[in-house]
Design a protein around this motif. Structure first.
Motif, PDB file in Angstrom:
ATOM      1  N   ARG A 197       0.816  -1.215   0.000  1.00 16.83           N
ATOM      2  CA  ARG A 197       0.000   0.000   0.000  1.00 16.83           C
ATOM      3  C   ARG A 197       0.851   1.268   0.000  1.00 16.83           C
ATOM      4  O   ARG A 197       0.343   2.350  -0.295  1.00 16.83           O
ATOM      5  CB  ARG A 197      -0.940   0.000   1.195  1.00 16.83           C
ATOM      6  N   ASP A 198       2.137   1.127   0.332  1.00 21.24           N
ATOM      7  CA  ASP A 198       3.034   2.283   0.251  1.00 21.24           C
ATOM      8  C   ASP A 198       3.485   2.544  -1.182  1.00 21.24           C
ATOM      9  O   ASP A 198       3.781   3.695  -1.541  1.00 21.24           O
ATOM     10  CB  ASP A 198       4.277   2.067   1.121  1.00 21.24           C
ATOM     11  N   LEU A 199       3.558   1.491  -1.986  1.00 22.00           N
ATOM     12  CA  LEU A 199       4.108   1.604  -3.338  1.00 22.00           C
ATOM     13  C   LEU A 199       3.040   1.748  -4.413  1.00 22.00           C
ATOM     14  O   LEU A 199       3.244   2.462  -5.401  1.00 22.00           O
ATOM     15  CB  LEU A 199       4.969   0.374  -3.645  1.00 22.00           C
ATOM     16  N   ALA A 200       1.902   1.069  -4.230  1.00 21.43           N
ATOM     17  CA  ALA A 200       0.881   1.036  -5.277  1.00 21.43           C
ATOM     18  C   ALA A 200       0.363   2.415  -5.671  1.00 21.43           C
ATOM     19  O   ALA A 200       0.110   2.664  -6.864  1.00 21.43           O
ATOM     20  CB  ALA A 200      -0.273   0.130  -4.849  1.00 21.43           C
ATOM     21  N   PRO A 201       0.189   3.363  -4.737  1.00 18.89           N
ATOM     22  CA  PRO A 201      -0.321   4.676  -5.162  1.00 18.89           C
ATOM     23  C   PRO A 201       0.594   5.421  -6.128  1.00 18.89           C
ATOM     24  O   PRO A 201       0.151   6.346  -6.800  1.00 18.89           O
ATOM     25  CB  PRO A 201      -0.445   5.444  -3.831  1.00 18.89           C
ATOM     26  N   HIS A 202       1.861   5.033  -6.211  1.00 18.28           N
ATOM     27  CA  HIS A 202       2.808   5.716  -7.107  1.00 18.28           C
ATOM     28  C   HIS A 202       2.955   4.995  -8.446  1.00 18.28           C
ATOM     29  O   HIS A 202       3.830   5.326  -9.235  1.00 18.28           O
ATOM     30  CB  HIS A 202       4.176   5.814  -6.428  1.00 18.28           C
ATOM     31  N   ARG A 203       2.096   4.031  -8.683  1.00 18.76           N
ATOM     32  CA  ARG A 203       2.195   3.218  -9.898  1.00 18.76           C
ATOM     33  C   ARG A 203       2.109   4.044 -11.170  1.00 18.76           C
ATOM     34  O   ARG A 203       2.786   3.772 -12.163  1.00 18.76           O
ATOM     35  CB  ARG A 203       1.072   2.177  -9.879  1.00 18.76           C
ATOM     36  N   GLY A 204       1.274   5.078 -11.147  1.00 16.87           N
ATOM     37  CA  GLY A 204       1.057   5.859 -12.356  1.00 16.87           C
ATOM     38  C   GLY A 204       2.052   6.965 -12.586  1.00 16.87           C
ATOM     39  O   GLY A 204       1.902   7.722 -13.557  1.00 16.87           O
ATOM     40  N   GLU A 205       3.069   7.089 -11.729  1.00 18.89           N
ATOM     41  CA  GLU A 205       4.050   8.152 -11.908  1.00 18.89           C
ATOM     42  C   GLU A 205       5.061   7.768 -12.983  1.00 18.89           C
ATOM     43  O   GLU A 205       5.600   6.663 -12.962  1.00 18.89           O
ATOM     44  CB  GLU A 205       4.775   8.421 -10.592  1.00 18.89           C
ATOM     45  N   PRO A 206       5.358   8.656 -13.938  1.00 21.23           N
ATOM     46  CA  PRO A 206       6.352   8.334 -14.979  1.00 21.23           C
ATOM     47  C   PRO A 206       7.749   8.193 -14.387  1.00 21.23           C
ATOM     48  O   PRO A 206       8.098   8.869 -13.420  1.00 21.23           O
ATOM     49  CB  PRO A 206       6.269   9.519 -15.935  1.00 21.23           C
ATOM     50  N   ARG A 207       8.536   7.304 -14.959  1.00 20.06           N
ATOM     51  CA  ARG A 207       9.913   7.057 -14.507  1.00 20.06           C
ATOM     52  C   ARG A 207      10.864   7.255 -15.684  1.00 20.06           C
ATOM     53  O   ARG A 207      10.461   7.162 -16.853  1.00 20.06           O
ATOM     54  CB  ARG A 207      10.063   5.629 -13.969  1.00 20.06           C
ATOM     55  N   PRO A 208      12.137   7.503 -15.401  1.00 15.72           N
ATOM     56  CA  PRO A 208      13.111   7.666 -16.484  1.00 15.72           C
ATOM     57  C   PRO A 208      13.243   6.391 -17.315  1.00 15.72           C
ATOM     58  O   PRO A 208      13.110   5.273 -16.799  1.00 15.72           O
ATOM     59  CB  PRO A 208      14.413   7.974 -15.735  1.00 15.72           C
ATOM     60  N   VAL A 209      13.484   6.562 -18.583  1.00 21.82           N
ATOM     61  CA  VAL A 209      13.739   5.423 -19.478  1.00 21.82           C
ATOM     62  C   VAL A 209      15.222   5.078 -19.344  1.00 21.82           C
ATOM     63  O   VAL A 209      16.085   5.747 -19.912  1.00 21.82           O
ATOM     64  CB  VAL A 209      13.378   5.757 -20.933  1.00 21.82           C
ATOM     65  N   THR A 210      15.503   4.046 -18.599  1.00 19.45           N
ATOM     66  CA  THR A 210      16.887   3.644 -18.361  1.00 19.45           C
ATOM     67  C   THR A 210      17.257   2.457 -19.238  1.00 19.45           C
ATOM     68  O   THR A 210      16.385   1.786 -19.819  1.00 19.45           O
ATOM     69  CB  THR A 210      17.083   3.250 -16.887  1.00 19.45           C
ATOM     70  N   ALA A 211      18.556   2.210 -19.324  1.00 17.57           N
ATOM     71  CA  ALA A 211      19.013   1.037 -20.081  1.00 17.57           C
ATOM     72  C   ALA A 211      18.468  -0.236 -19.464  1.00 17.57           C
ATOM     73  O   ALA A 211      18.127  -1.196 -20.179  1.00 17.57           O
ATOM     74  CB  ALA A 211      20.542   1.009 -20.104  1.00 17.57           C
ATOM     75  N   TRP A 212      18.359  -0.276 -18.121  1.00 14.96           N
ATOM     76  CA  TRP A 212      17.848  -1.485 -17.469  1.00 14.96           C
ATOM     77  C   TRP A 212      16.412  -1.767 -17.866  1.00 14.96           C
ATOM     78  O   TRP A 212      16.027  -2.923 -18.075  1.00 14.96           O
ATOM     79  CB  TRP A 212      17.958  -1.348 -15.948  1.00 14.96           C
ATOM     80  N   ARG A 213      15.591  -0.725 -17.971  1.00 14.41           N
ATOM     81  CA  ARG A 213      14.212  -0.942 -18.399  1.00 14.41           C
ATOM     82  C   ARG A 213      14.153  -1.428 -19.841  1.00 14.41           C
ATOM     83  O   ARG A 213      13.330  -2.291 -20.181  1.00 14.41           O
ATOM     84  CB  ARG A 213      13.406   0.352 -18.249  1.00 14.41           C
ATOM     85  N   ARG A 214      14.989  -0.882 -20.684  1.00 15.82           N
ATOM     86  CA  ARG A 214      15.017  -1.318 -22.080  1.00 15.82           C
ATOM     87  C   ARG A 214      15.466  -2.777 -22.169  1.00 15.82           C
ATOM     88  O   ARG A 214      14.903  -3.575 -22.921  1.00 15.82           O
ATOM     89  CB  ARG A 214      15.953  -0.416 -22.884  1.00 15.82           C
ATOM     90  N   TRP A 215      16.494  -3.131 -21.413  1.00 18.64           N
ATOM     91  CA  TRP A 215      16.971  -4.514 -21.424  1.00 18.64           C
ATOM     92  C   TRP A 215      15.921  -5.461 -20.848  1.00 18.64           C
ATOM     93  O   TRP A 215      15.778  -6.594 -21.312  1.00 18.64           O
ATOM     94  CB  TRP A 215      18.275  -4.618 -20.628  1.00 18.64           C
ATOM     95  N   PHE A 216      15.209  -4.993 -19.833  1.00 22.69           N
ATOM     96  CA  PHE A 216      14.151  -5.820 -19.250  1.00 22.69           C
ATOM     97  C   PHE A 216      13.080  -6.121 -20.294  1.00 22.69           C
ATOM     98  O   PHE A 216      12.601  -7.262 -20.411  1.00 22.69           O
ATOM     99  CB  PHE A 216      13.552  -5.094 -18.048  1.00 22.69           C
ATOM    100  N   GLY A 217      12.693  -5.114 -21.070  1.00 26.19           N
ATOM    101  CA  GLY A 217      11.710  -5.342 -22.130  1.00 26.19           C
ATOM    102  C   GLY A 217      12.212  -6.329 -23.172  1.00 26.19           C
ATOM    103  O   GLY A 217      11.470  -7.195 -23.637  1.00 26.19           O
ATOM    104  N   MET A 218      13.495  -6.207 -23.535  1.00 30.75           N
ATOM    105  CA  MET A 218      14.079  -7.159 -24.491  1.00 30.75           C
ATOM    106  C   MET A 218      14.067  -8.581 -23.937  1.00 30.75           C
ATOM    107  O   MET A 218      13.736  -9.542 -24.653  1.00 30.75           O
ATOM    108  CB  MET A 218      15.514  -6.751 -24.812  1.00 30.75           C
ATOM    109  N   ALA A 219      14.441  -8.710 -22.669  1.00 28.34           N
ATOM    110  CA  ALA A 219      14.472 -10.038 -22.050  1.00 28.34           C
ATOM    111  C   ALA A 219      13.081 -10.650 -22.012  1.00 28.34           C
ATOM    112  O   ALA A 219      12.910 -11.859 -22.247  1.00 28.34           O
ATOM    113  CB  ALA A 219      15.055  -9.945 -20.640  1.00 28.34           C
ATOM    114  N   LEU A 220      12.072  -9.837 -21.733  1.00 26.00           N
ATOM    115  CA  LEU A 220      10.702 -10.355 -21.713  1.00 26.00           C
ATOM    116  C   LEU A 220      10.258 -10.797 -23.103  1.00 26.00           C
ATOM    117  O   LEU A 220       9.563 -11.809 -23.251  1.00 26.00           O
ATOM    118  CB  LEU A 220       9.753  -9.285 -21.176  1.00 26.00           C
ATOM    119  N   ASP A 221      10.640 -10.045 -24.135  1.00 30.16           N
ATOM    120  CA  ASP A 221      10.293 -10.454 -25.502  1.00 30.16           C
ATOM    121  C   ASP A 221      10.939 -11.797 -25.846  1.00 30.16           C
ATOM    122  O   ASP A 221      10.290 -12.679 -26.435  1.00 30.16           O
ATOM    123  CB  ASP A 221      10.736  -9.386 -26.503  1.00 30.16           C
TER     124      ASP A 221
END
Length: 385
Positions: A197-221
């Protein structure tokens, strides 16, 4: 290694393996539910995996081996222990006349203490990690202990023809007490751990596009490509078996189509034609491509993801087609393409990667207010989970 310590070793080894198997689903769950990965909850997930395996090892292992019927005749239990607080009398009888320091180290005392301590993490985990209230947490400890005792008494619900461990009502009482202690201590012991309940309210906040997020998307694909192929191939073989037809001894054309061609279409072609034109992995990571000019989603999907998928398709050609040199070259090309795709992310502006350079796209967080970004994955501000 004693009977008191070997389950702990099983918990550590098995828990690490379990966490490794569940790592991608855990990360995906966190990213989607909380909007970003939380390192402290990820570490807690590893601890929960170790505890879960250790709990099973302490309560249900070892199982009878060899001639199970003979084992049951010699060691099985014919009934459960249903007399509450029998452990008090057992301790009194076992430690009669012993000094206090000796009595506290007796197996009868240590068994009760272990039963309490074993469920203290349960209470702490359910109260803080899952975010449940005090009463539901204690009830969950009671329910888990009842399931364990029932499993022991029924020989894993009939798989073993006897009660291979004593089903004991005192274990139920002491386990529940441990869960209560853990639940009460959780706010202090696990203050460092953010609650859902501490984290869920911030779900809709935009975050920086980092290399880790890009790599995570590639790994999921890549994981989705493999998973779709495995599921379809297994379904195909189950269908053959159900129809009474012989299973292929190796990979046939149907295996190849279901295991490589169809996943290619599902993972790399379809996403480029629907919604915000992001891949499934990017959608999971709250990412989407955006163009300042004419969109080129097909070109973006083709390089390098589609090229990698095409190489995998060729590399997995059935051996019966007798093209080993072509398959070997395709495998090498697939490895090279993947390496270039991964390396290009931090080396390009805005972490757009090779696909962005080729197609003129940038990658944005879908929770930004940029109208150029596809809106299909944007969370509704009034529906925060």
């Amino acid at each position: 290694m004693s009977t008191w310590t070997w389950p702990a070793y099983v918990g550590v080894v098995g828990g690490v393996l379990l966490f490794g198997l569940l790592l991608v689903p855990i990360v995906l769950f966190q990213v989607r539910r909380y909007g970003a990965l939380n390192g402290r909850r990820l570490a807690a997930s590893a601890a929960v995996s170790v505890y879960g395996v250790a709990l099973v090892a302490y309560t249900l292992l070892p199982l009878p081996t060899g001639d199970v019927a003979a084992w049951c005749a010699d060691h099985g239990y014919t009934s459960a222990q249903l007399d509450p607080f029998q452990f008090v009398r057992d301790i009194r009888d076992a430690t009669a006349g012993e000094p206090l320091t000796v009595a506290l180290r007796s197996p009868a005392v240590l068994q009760v203490v272990l039963n309490v301590v074993l469920f203290v993490p349960w209470g702490a985990i359910v109260r803080r990690f899952l975010g449940w209230g005090l009463v539901p947490t204690v009830l969950s400890a009671f329910g888990a202990s009842l399931l364990i005792e029932t499993t022991q008494y029924t020989g894993i619900f009939g798989l073993i023809p006897c009660s291979y461990r004593l089903g004991d009502v005192d274990d139920l009482l002491t386990n529940t007490l441990g869960g209560l202690i853990g639940a009460l201590a959780a706010p202090l012991l696990l203050r460092w751990l953010p609650r859902p309940r501490d984290l869920a309210p911030h779900r809709g906040e935009p975050r920086p596009v980092t290399a880790w997020r890009r790599w995570f998307g590639m790994a999921l694909d890549a994981a989705a490509f493999a998973a779709v192929g495995v599921v379809l191939d297994v379904a195909y073989r189950l269908a053959l078996d159900a129809a009474g037809r012989p299973l292929p001894t190796g990979q046939d054309a149907a295996d190849w189509v279901l295991g490589a061609v169809v996943p290619f279409a599902v993972v790399f072609v379809w996403p480029a034609l629907v919604g915000g034109r992001a891949s499934w992995g990017q959608r999971a990571a709250w990412l989407a491509p955006a163009w300042s000019g004419r969109p080129r989603p097909v070109l973006r999907a083709a390089v390098p993801g589609g090229l990698w998928g095409a190489c995998v398709i060729v590399a997995s050609l059935p051996a019966a087609w007798d093209v080993p040199d072509v398959a070997a070259a395709a495998r090498a090309a697939a490895v090279l393409t993947a390496a270039v795709a991964v390396a290009s992310v931090p080396l390009t502006r805005d972490r757009r990667g090779l696909s962005g350079v080729v197609s003129g796209a940038v990658v944005r967080d879908v929770r930004t207010d940029d109208a150029a970004v596809g809106q299909s994955d944007r969370p509704s501000p009034s529906r925060t989970p």
